[in-house]
Motif scaffolding. Sequence first.
Motif, PDB file in Angstrom:
ATOM      1  N   GLU A  83      36.864  34.724  21.074  1.00 47.06           N
ATOM      2  CA  GLU A  83      38.191  34.105  21.005  1.00 47.06           C
ATOM      3  C   GLU A  83      39.191  34.861  21.879  1.00 47.06           C
ATOM      4  O   GLU A  83      40.010  34.254  22.573  1.00 47.06           O
ATOM      5  CB  GLU A  83      38.679  34.085  19.559  1.00 47.06           C
ATOM      6  N   ARG A  84      39.101  36.183  21.869  1.00 42.80           N
ATOM      7  CA  ARG A  84      40.038  36.988  22.655  1.00 42.80           C
ATOM      8  C   ARG A  84      39.696  36.972  24.132  1.00 42.80           C
ATOM      9  O   ARG A  84      40.593  37.025  24.979  1.00 42.80           O
ATOM     10  CB  ARG A  84      40.092  38.405  22.080  1.00 42.80           C
ATOM     11  N   ARG A  87      41.215  33.990  25.968  1.00 39.91           N
ATOM     12  CA  ARG A  87      42.641  34.053  26.293  1.00 39.91           C
ATOM     13  C   ARG A  87      42.921  34.876  27.557  1.00 39.91           C
ATOM     14  O   ARG A  87      44.048  34.881  28.063  1.00 39.91           O
ATOM     15  CB  ARG A  87      43.417  34.689  25.140  1.00 39.91           C
ATOM     16  N   ASP A  89      43.273  36.259  31.274  1.00 43.70           N
ATOM     17  CA  ASP A  89      43.636  35.615  32.536  1.00 43.70           C
ATOM     18  C   ASP A  89      43.019  36.403  33.691  1.00 43.70           C
ATOM     19  O   ASP A  89      43.675  37.237  34.315  1.00 43.70           O
ATOM     20  CB  ASP A  89      45.166  35.561  32.667  1.00 43.70           C
TER      21      ASP A  89
END
Length: 207
Positions: A83-84, A87, A89
């Motif tokens: 999940e992390r 995120r 970039d």
Amino acid sequence: MTPRRGDGPDAPTFTERARRQQLIDATIDLISTRGHPATSLSAIAERAGVSKAAVLYHFSSKDNLTRAALEQVMEQFGAYVAERLARADGPREAIIAYVRAMIGYQQANRRQVRVITEMLLDDEGGTRLKTPGSHDTHGRWQALADLLTAGQNAGVLREFDVQTIALAIGGSIDGVIAHWLAHPELDLDAAAAELEEFTLNAIERRA
């Protein structure tokens, strides 16, 4: 009224699923406090408030139940990290997110970490694997290697042997967590920041 079944006629009922989860939770509690050897089926049954026969109805042996507990912990751990990573970039940020997530999950889930160390590591300080290679559960090291490879392919990381660096970063994380488990006064947030710096120094291009 017949209890509802989840997925088809042979799937466990919702009641059975709830009972299985209760037994897994009791197992995690006991392994994290008493250790794996002292966690008996009788102790699990007592903690869950059921009979030993009821435990054996859902899990035919202690090994099956403790494996189910470990699998749940590892799945939750993997989902937390994934999940992390989603995120992040860019490749560099993904690697830092990996390091932070590996520390963050274990910091927030000390009981679950105890289950991992009790079941995968030996009893002499928790530094040697009972079964070499078992730490690769759910592709842990390959996942980090893939992140490093992506960073190299994007041209943001220096050239290095991906497997070696993945093992070095993972081993450093494990070492810090092992020390924290034995010495909970360790500032794990500060340690995570140092591990982030250590990782960047190991992988970034040099002037």
